[in-house]
Design an enzyme around this catalytic site. Structure first.
Site, PDB file in Angstrom:
ATOM      1  N   CYS A   7      -4.770  -2.945   2.868  1.00  0.00           N
ATOM      2  CA  CYS A   7      -4.492  -2.844   4.303  1.00  0.00           C
ATOM      3  C   CYS A   7      -5.700  -3.139   5.184  1.00  0.00           C
ATOM      4  O   CYS A   7      -6.072  -4.281   5.355  1.00  0.00           O
ATOM      5  CB  CYS A   7      -3.865  -1.504   4.635  1.00  0.00           C
ATOM      6  N   LYS A  63      -9.440   1.720  -2.035  1.00  0.00           N
ATOM      7  CA  LYS A  63      -9.656   1.213  -0.668  1.00  0.00           C
ATOM      8  C   LYS A  63     -11.004   1.644  -0.102  1.00  0.00           C
ATOM      9  O   LYS A  63     -11.338   2.836  -0.122  1.00  0.00           O
ATOM     10  CB  LYS A  63      -8.525   1.706   0.226  1.00  0.00           C
ATOM     11  N   GLU A 103       0.859  -1.202   0.000  1.00  0.00           N
ATOM     12  CA  GLU A 103       0.000   0.000   0.000  1.00  0.00           C
ATOM     13  C   GLU A 103       0.896   1.254   0.000  1.00  0.00           C
ATOM     14  O   GLU A 103       1.931   1.279   0.666  1.00  0.00           O
ATOM     15  CB  GLU A 103      -0.833  -0.017   1.292  1.00  0.00           C
TER      16      GLU A 103
HETATM   17  N1  CDT Z   1      -3.029   1.427   6.455  1.00  0.00           N
HETATM   18  C1  CDT Z   1      -3.921   0.833   7.279  1.00  0.00           C
HETATM   19  O1  CDT Z   1      -5.071   0.612   6.917  1.00  0.00           O
HETATM   20  N2  CDT Z   1      -3.472   0.505   8.506  1.00  0.00           N
HETATM   21  C2  CDT Z   1      -4.313   0.011   9.564  1.00  0.00           C
HETATM   22  C3  CDT Z   1      -3.722   0.447  10.854  1.00  0.00           C
HETATM   23  C4  CDT Z   1      -4.510   0.165  12.031  1.00  0.00           C
HETATM   24  S1  CDT Z   1      -5.931   1.130  12.230  1.00  0.00           S
HETATM   25  C5  CDT Z   1      -5.402   2.658  12.733  1.00  0.00           C
HETATM   26  C6  CDT Z   1      -4.458  -1.501   9.545  1.00  0.00           C
HETATM   27  O2  CDT Z   1      -5.585  -1.990   9.656  1.00  0.00           O
HETATM   28  O3  CDT Z   1      -3.455  -2.220   9.474  1.00  0.00           O
END
Ligand code: CDT
Length: 291
Positions: free
Chosen positions: A159, A114, A36
Site C-alpha cells: 500500500c 510493510k 493488503e
Molecule cells: N493502507 C495504506 O497504506 N493506505 C494509505 C492511505 C492513505 S494515508 C492515510 C495509502 O497510501 O494508500
C-alpha cells in the site's frame, strides 16, 4: 477484491479468495496477487486500547493456519502461487503488516513486512475514521527483499510503500522483474481532503512510474468498495515495464485482471535507459539517505 465486513469471519473470506484463485487458474494464471490485509476488514480504521483482545483477533499467529489452510490447499492443487497480505503477530509478540509469497507447490517463498506505515498512533476523534497503522504495526524489519520465483525475480510492496520511489528503486537495484502491491486506500484522506479527487490518478501515477523507472512489471491490487462505511478506491491493474496498464479491473467487487507478464520484456529497459549500474550517479544522492 471487494469489501470485507467487520463480522465476515476468516472462513468466508478465505472461500472468496479460493474462488478467485480457482477462476484465475482457469484463465491460465501462475501467480495470483491478493490485496493488503486481505483476510479481514481494514481494522486500523478503529481505535483499540492496548491489550484489547478484540484487537488481537485481527492478527494471524501463523500462515497457513486452520482458517487459511484451504487457500494453501487450493493453490497446491491447481499449481498456482499467490501473494497475500495479512496482519502478522509473531511468537515474540511483534506486529507487522505483512505479505507472503507462496509458490505453486504451496511452500512459502518469502515475506515482506510493510516499511512505510501511514496514518497516526493516537486517537484522533475529529476524523470520520481512524488510520492507526502507526499504532498497530511496527516498521517492517526485512528490508525490501527480492525472491527468485516464477521464473524471475519477484518483490513485494504494501500500500503506502507504492508512493515512495525509494522502495521501488531498492527492489530495482536487486533486479526485480515483478512487484506485487496490495492496497487499501480510502477515497477520502481526512488531513488532506483537497487531494481526494486525485485518489485514482495518484494510485496509477506512482505505480506506473515505479514500473517504468525500474524496468519492472507492477501488479497493484485493491481491496475496494464501501467497507464499514468507508469508500475505498479500486484501480487494480497490471503494469508493463513501459509504464502502460495492460489489464485492469473495472468494478469495486471481487474481480480478476489477468495478463501474460513476459519477464523478458523488462530487459530492454534494464539494459538501456534504466541500466542502473551504468547510468545512476549514487555519489550525488547522499541527501536521500542522509536527511
Ligand atoms: N493502507 C495504506 O497504506 N493506505 C494509505 C492511505 C492513505 S494515508 C492515510 C495509502 O497510501 O494508500
Amino acid at each position: 477484491m471487494g469489501p470485507v465486513a467487520r463480522d465476515e469471519g476468516r472462513p468466508a473470506v478465505v472461500a472468496r479468495l479460493v474462488a478467485l484463485l480457482r477462476a484465475a487458474a482457469g484463465r491460465g494464471a501462475d501467480l495470483v496477487v491478493f490485496p493488503e490485509l486481505a483476510l479481514t476488514t481494514f481494522f486500523p480504521r478503529w481505535w483499540y486500547e492496548d491489550g484489547d483482545p478484540a484487537l488481537d483477533a485481527w492478527y494471524e499467529r501463523a500462515v497457513p493456519g486452520p482458517d487459511t489452510q484451504p487457500l494453501w490447499d487450493e493453490a497446491e492443487r491447481r499449481g498456482v502461487g499467490f501473494c497475500l497480505g495479512f496482519a502478522e503477530l509473531t511468537p515474540a509478540g511483534q506486529r507487522f503488516n505483512t505479505a507472503v509469497l507462496v509458490g505453486p507447490s504451496g511452500s512459502e517463498l518469502g515475506r515482506y513486512r510493510k516499511i512505510h506505515l501511514p496514518g497516526h498512533d493516537e486517537h484522533e476523534p475529529w476524523r470520520r475514521f481512524q488510520h492507526l497503522e502507526k499504532r498497530y504495526f511496527e516498521r517492517g524489519d526485512l528490508g525490501f527483499p527480492v525472491f527468485p520465483a516464477f521464473g524471475g525475480r519477484v518483490g513485494m510492496l504494501i500500500c503506502n510503500d507504492r508512493r515512495w520511489p525509494e522502495a521501488y528503486r531498492v527492489l530495482g537495484l536487486a533486479g526485480v522483474e515483478l512487484v506485487c502491491v496490495g492496497y487499501n486506500t480510502p477515497d477520502h484522506n481526512p488531513p488532506a481532503p483537497e487531494h481526494d479527487r486525485y485518489g485514482d490518478f495518484h494510485n496509477h501515477l506512482v505505480m506506473q512510474a515505479g514500473a517504468y523507472q525500474n524496468g519492472t512489471w507492477v501488479v497493484g491490487v485493491a481491496k475496494a468498495g464501501r467497507e464499514e462505511g468507508v469508500d475505498q478506491i479500486g484501480g487494480t491493474c497490471i503494469i508493463h515495464p513501459s509504464g502502460e496498464i495492460v489489464a485492469a479491473c473495472t468494478g469495486l467487487g471481487d474481480e480478476l485482471a489477468v495478463a501474460a507478464c513476459d519477464l523478458d520484456e523488462t530487459v530492454s529497459y534494464k539494459t538501456t535507459v534504466f541500466d542502473l549500474a551504468r547510468h545512476r550517479e549514487p555519489d550525488t544522492y547522499g541527501p536521500i539517505t542522509d536527511q
